[in-house]
Design an enzyme around this catalytic site. Structure first.
Site, PDB file in Angstrom:
ATOM      1  N   THR A   1      53.818  90.657  36.046  1.00 40.37           N
ATOM      2  CA  THR A   1      52.375  90.833  36.232  1.00 40.37           C
ATOM      3  C   THR A   1      52.051  90.153  37.544  1.00 40.37           C
ATOM      4  O   THR A   1      52.817  89.308  38.008  1.00 40.37           O
ATOM      5  CB  THR A   1      51.634  90.139  35.061  1.00 40.37           C
ATOM      6  OG1 THR A   1      51.831  90.910  33.885  1.00 40.37           O
ATOM      7  CG2 THR A   1      50.154  89.996  35.296  1.00 40.37           C
TER       8      THR A   1
ATOM      9  N   ARG B   1      50.391 101.115  24.609  1.00 40.29           N
ATOM     10  CA  ARG B   1      50.354  99.664  24.321  1.00 40.29           C
ATOM     11  C   ARG B   1      49.543  98.927  25.403  1.00 40.29           C
ATOM     12  O   ARG B   1      49.694  99.179  26.581  1.00 40.29           O
ATOM     13  CB  ARG B   1      51.783  99.120  24.271  1.00 40.29           C
ATOM     14  CG  ARG B   1      51.896  97.594  24.070  1.00 40.29           C
ATOM     15  CD  ARG B   1      51.997  96.857  25.380  1.00 40.29           C
ATOM     16  NE  ARG B   1      52.232  95.432  25.195  1.00 40.29           N
ATOM     17  CZ  ARG B   1      52.154  94.536  26.180  1.00 40.29           C
ATOM     18  NH1 ARG B   1      51.828  94.928  27.400  1.00 40.29           N
ATOM     19  NH2 ARG B   1      52.385  93.274  25.948  1.00 40.29           N
ATOM     20  N   VAL B   2      48.687  98.038  24.955  1.00 38.71           N
ATOM     21  CA  VAL B   2      47.904  97.226  25.883  1.00 38.71           C
ATOM     22  C   VAL B   2      48.160  95.760  25.562  1.00 38.71           C
ATOM     23  O   VAL B   2      48.136  95.365  24.387  1.00 38.71           O
ATOM     24  CB  VAL B   2      46.397  97.546  25.751  1.00 38.71           C
ATOM     25  CG1 VAL B   2      45.560  96.587  26.577  1.00 38.71           C
ATOM     26  CG2 VAL B   2      46.125  98.988  26.167  1.00 38.71           C
ATOM     27  N   GLY B   3      48.420  94.964  26.573  1.00 44.69           N
ATOM     28  CA  GLY B   3      48.709  93.544  26.359  1.00 44.69           C
ATOM     29  C   GLY B   3      47.515  92.662  26.646  1.00 44.69           C
ATOM     30  O   GLY B   3      46.349  93.061  26.502  1.00 44.69           O
TER      31      GLY B   3
ATOM     32  N   THR C   1      50.503  85.303  32.654  1.00 41.15           N
ATOM     33  CA  THR C   1      51.604  86.260  32.689  1.00 41.15           C
ATOM     34  C   THR C   1      52.617  85.899  31.616  1.00 41.15           C
ATOM     35  O   THR C   1      52.844  84.721  31.361  1.00 41.15           O
ATOM     36  CB  THR C   1      52.299  86.293  34.064  1.00 41.15           C
ATOM     37  OG1 THR C   1      53.481  87.093  33.961  1.00 41.15           O
ATOM     38  CG2 THR C   1      52.681  84.905  34.563  1.00 41.15           C
ATOM     39  N   GLY C   2      53.201  86.908  30.998  1.00 35.78           N
ATOM     40  CA  GLY C   2      54.195  86.649  29.960  1.00 35.78           C
ATOM     41  C   GLY C   2      54.094  87.689  28.860  1.00 35.78           C
ATOM     42  O   GLY C   2      53.516  88.762  29.057  1.00 35.78           O
TER      43      GLY C   2
HETATM   44  N1  ASP Z   1      51.396  89.923  30.168  1.00 34.91           N
HETATM   45  C1  ASP Z   1      51.911  91.220  30.518  1.00 34.91           C
HETATM   46  C2  ASP Z   1      51.807  92.114  29.309  1.00 34.91           C
HETATM   47  O1  ASP Z   1      52.094  91.672  28.222  1.00 34.91           O
HETATM   48  C3  ASP Z   1      53.308  91.206  31.010  1.00 34.91           C
HETATM   49  C4  ASP Z   1      53.674  90.082  31.941  1.00 34.91           C
HETATM   50  O2  ASP Z   1      52.871  89.272  32.303  1.00 34.91           O
HETATM   51  O3  ASP Z   1      54.834  90.013  32.350  1.00 34.91           O
HETATM   52  O4  ASP Z   1      51.498  93.276  29.473  1.00 34.91           O
END
Ligand code: ASP
Length: 300
Positions: A164, A192-194, A214-215
């Site tokens: 991200t 899918r939505v994060g 991020t994660g």
């Molecule tokens: N947080 C983002 C998601 O879950 C992915 C990421 O930050 O690497 O879509």
């Protein structure tokens, strides 16, 4: 340390320690310097975080914008959010297809609609109506080959399994802003939505702090993300650093990992993570820029 203006960037917590990140380090270093100069010249925090995230989306170096990977249906779906802490207004897009710079669509939601989050075809329609750049040829636009099986991509580059980009800034007038954009998790289910486009989870700014996460998005949603950090500071008396680490500990309890960049209104910066690394950079008045990929957390 307090600063009169400050910018922090992240390029995602999806770091593979075996990979060579020199190109990313150079890009982050140049971008953070450019953004610091913009802020020094009087640019608003909001315009600066939008610019920073759009530049990272365009670079193809991160899992956002051009660097996004396809979902399990072979399509690139992007999520992004932006928030202006001074006006207490946010905008976001999710599961958005064919928008070259999703953060600019998020800004359009903030500026031109009464909504906070617009999904899918509606997001693209808004982008088109606002004259934003669209992706007309996916195969040449995206850096990773669209339509390749996720398992195949994982073999090509395990280091891009998720990622991200994000930016938080405080401008010379003390206004705070945050922006975050992602291609999401690698091989994610279509639709899918994060956490990233969810205001208050992956992205947040108010008159006290600005946060970009991020994660593993699902774990950040369970942990409460950015508003959890804000709440720990407002009601629990935690410092920015303590609040970020407590939230990340909760992410770990929910079987996730990742990182967060955050600024409070005194100009303090935290760049914390419990993943193997986080691509990150910070610069502000009176201090040299710092760029790092692995290693330990930064405090400023
Ligand atoms: N947080 C983002 C998601 O879950 C992915 C990421 O930050 O690497 O879509």
């Amino acid at each position: 340390m307090s600063l009169s203006h400050v910018i922090a960037l992240h390029g995602g917590a999806g770091v593979n320690p075996a990979r060579d990140y020199r190109e990313v380090e150079i890009h982050l270093g140049e971008l953070v310097r450019e953004c610091e100069a913009r802020l020094a010249g009087g640019a608003s925090a909001l315009d600066t975080v939008e610019h920073a995230v759009a530049a990272m989306e365009d670079s193809g170096l991160y899992v956002a914008g051009r660097g996004s990977a396809p979902n399990d249906a072979g399509e690139v779906e992007c999520d992004a959010a932006i928030m202006d802490g001074a006006r207490f207004q946010a905008g976001g897009v999710c599961a958005a297809v064919g928008i070259a710079q999703p953060v600019r669509a998020a800004r359009a939601v903030l500026e031109h609609t009464p909504h906070v989050l617009i999904a899918g075809a509606g997001a693209r329609r808004l982008a088109e109506a606002r004259g934003l750049a669209l992706v007309t040829d996916s195969a040449s636009h995206y850096r990773l080959p669209v339509g390749v099986e996720p398992e195949e991509l994982l073999r090509l580059d395990a280091g891009l399994s998720h990622g991200t980009v994000g930016a938080v800034a405080m401008d010379r007038e003390g206004r705070l802003a945050a922006a975050t954009s992602t291609g999401g998790l690698f091989g994610k289910h279509a639709g899918r939505v994060g956490d990233t486009p969810l205001t208050g989870i992956g992205n947040w700014a108010d008159d006290q702090l600005a946060v970009s996460c991020t994660g593993i998005g699902e774990a950040f949603i369970y942990a409460g993300g950015a508003r959890e950090i804000a709440g720990r500071m407002a009601y629990g008396g935690a410092s920015l650093d303590e609040a970020c680490h407590a939230m990340l500990a909760s992410v770990a309890r929910h079987h996730g990992d990742g990182g967060v960049i955050a600024i409070d209104r005194s100009g303090a910066v935290t760049m914390a993570f419990n993943s193997p690394g986080m691509k990150r950079a910070v610069a502000g008045a009176g201090r040299p820029p710092v760029v790092a990929i692995c290693g330990s957390r930064e405090r400023a």
